[in-house]
Design a protein around this motif. Structure first.
Motif, PDB file in Angstrom:
ATOM      1  N   SER A 101       0.864  -1.180   0.000  1.00 19.23           N
ATOM      2  CA  SER A 101       0.000   0.000   0.000  1.00 19.23           C
ATOM      3  C   SER A 101       0.900   1.229   0.000  1.00 19.23           C
TER       4      SER A 101
ATOM      5  N   TRP B 227     -11.273   7.340  -1.544  1.00 20.77           N
ATOM      6  CA  TRP B 227     -11.840   6.023  -1.778  1.00 20.77           C
ATOM      7  C   TRP B 227     -11.851   5.703  -3.273  1.00 20.77           C
ATOM      8  N   SER B 228     -12.399   4.544  -3.619  1.00 18.26           N
ATOM      9  CA  SER B 228     -12.528   4.146  -5.022  1.00 18.26           C
ATOM     10  C   SER B 228     -13.700   3.188  -5.157  1.00 18.26           C
TER      11      SER B 228
ATOM     12  N   SER C  51     -13.560   0.591  -6.696  1.00 20.35           N
ATOM     13  CA  SER C  51     -12.977  -0.756  -6.658  1.00 20.35           C
ATOM     14  C   SER C  51     -12.739  -1.234  -5.230  1.00 20.35           C
ATOM     15  N   CYS C  52     -12.973  -0.352  -4.252  1.00 19.05           N
ATOM     16  CA  CYS C  52     -12.726  -0.663  -2.838  1.00 19.05           C
ATOM     17  C   CYS C  52     -14.027  -1.127  -2.181  1.00 19.05           C
TER      18      CYS C  52
ATOM     19  N   CYS D 159     -14.793   0.275   1.312  1.00 12.97           N
ATOM     20  CA  CYS D 159     -15.223   1.681   1.255  1.00 12.97           C
ATOM     21  C   CYS D 159     -16.731   1.773   1.041  1.00 12.97           C
TER      22      CYS D 159
ATOM     23  N   TYR E 200      -6.897   2.494   0.042  1.00  9.15           N
ATOM     24  CA  TYR E 200      -8.244   2.949   0.416  1.00  9.15           C
ATOM     25  C   TYR E 200      -8.766   2.102   1.581  1.00  9.15           C
TER      26      TYR E 200
END
Length: 370
Positions: free
Chosen positions: A44, A265-266, A268-269, A272, A338
């Motif tokens: 990360s 965030w995203s 894809s998370c 989140c 994220y």
């Protein structure tokens, strides 16, 4: 002219010297006709940017993947040679299909090092057997044995006891002082930063390494990451961010509020998205107490941006949100994971910066509202 030629020759030879040339002789009969993946371990905080795997083009069964971060190897009965260069000796893992073909598994970590490295995969569980004369891999084994007690008390990508983190850093520093040529110790700092976050002593640990390590591009790239992290960590100032036309975060963004929570965030998370309803509840509780929320999504395609807007609409998010299409947020804050939560006061001073840790957000808000 002769002098210029000598300088050019020196520069070329220096550049070549800084690379680690490797050959991996991979023996994996249990995975014949399958493909295995040579890849960096989970990271990360933008650590993946340090990795670079430049493969030789002579083996058609080996393909570069992930922007030259890894290699896909189609296992053959005989020749499974992976050759190329890396900026410095670096840790990798092997990944392959589980025996039932449902999902993937990974091997223990090992180091790509200079010269020839013969790796035998003994079974379908990706059990690695390394040669006894693999110098850097032996150093890595020695280091992990030395750090075992400290590591056992820590949980990757979670909140940890500061005293336990301090203990690991002290033991690691002691190892570096005795072994300044240790690439595994250098990567252990990188791994600790990736898993547990920034520690101010990492910057004072780096000068303890040998000149050879400090001259590597791996070292220089990581040092830049640490310096950036230090400047935008707790006590630093939140930088101005330009997301595009009429979309900016500046010091004036924070001036009307006691504190501002920035959520990176995203789409894809999954955590989140799963935890977003709790974030909305937190906002509703504190929005009239001088607390502002801002979201920054690491999504830039129209499809992903539409999905982000849909997710926010479904969860009745009403605070200001941006898309990091310029990657300026990522670059200036070393945002490499994220969810990332940053709490800022009305003057733009960073009060808290945590990767994950939504469960402690309310306590952080309460602390800084007092």
């Amino acid at each position: 002219m002769k002098r210029i030629s000598q300088i050019l020759l020196f520069l070329v030879s220096s550049s070549a010297f800084s690379q680690t040339q490797f050959t991996i002789e991979l023996k994996a009969p249990a995975f014949e006709k399958d493909s295995l993946l040579l890849a960096p371990p989970a990271t990360s905080r933008n650590i993946i940017s340090i990795y670079s795997l430049n493969l030789n083009a002579d083996n058609k069964s080996v393909k570069s993947i992930g922007n030259s971060k890894g290699a896909l190897v189609k296992i053959q009965p005989q020749d499974n040679t992976i050759g190329g260069t890396v900026p410095c000796p670096m840790p990798m893992i092997m990944m392959g299909p589980k025996e039932d073909k449902k999902g993937f598994q990974q091997s223990k970590m090992f180091f790509i090092e200079n010269g020839n490295l013969e790796i035998q995969i003994a079974d379908k569980n990706l059990t690695l057997m390394l040669p006894p004369d693999a110098v850097i891999n032996n150093d890595y084994k020695k280091l992990k044995e030395y750090l075992q007690q400290a590591d056992e008390k820590l949980r990757p990508f979670e909140q940890n006891n500061p005293a336990d983190l301090e203990n690991k850093e002290k033991r690691l520093k002691a190892y570096i002082k005795k072994n300044p040529e240790s690439y595994p110790a250098f990567w252990e700092i990188i791994d600790a930063f990736s898993k547990y976050g920034f520690h101010k002593n990492y910057l004072t640990d780096l000068p303890l390494f040998s000149k050879k390590i400090k001259n590597s591009s791996c070292f220089k790239d990581f040092e830049k990451i640490l310096i950036l992290e230090n400047s935008t960590n707790v006590g630093g100032n939140f930088p101005d961010i330009d997301f595009g036309p009429e979309s900016k975060i500046t010091k004036t963004t924070f001036s009307d509020y006691k504190i501002t929570l920035i959520d990176y965030w995203s789409t894809s998370c999954k955590p989140c998205i799963k935890e977003l309803p709790e974030l909305v509840k937190l906002y509703e509780k504190y929005k009239d107490k001088g607390v502002n929320f801002i979201s920054v999504a690491d999504d830039k395609t129209q499809q992903r941006m539409d999905l982000a807007n849909k997710i926010f609409k479904e969860n009745k998010v009403t605070w200001k949100s941006y898309f990091d299409t310029t990657k300026e947020f990522t670059r200036k804050l070393n945002a490499g994971g994220y969810p990332l939560f940053i709490v800022v006061d009305r003057n733009g001073k960073i009060l808290s910066k945590e990767l994950g840790g939504q469960e402690t957000l309310e306590a952080v808000i309460e602390k800084h509202l007092k």
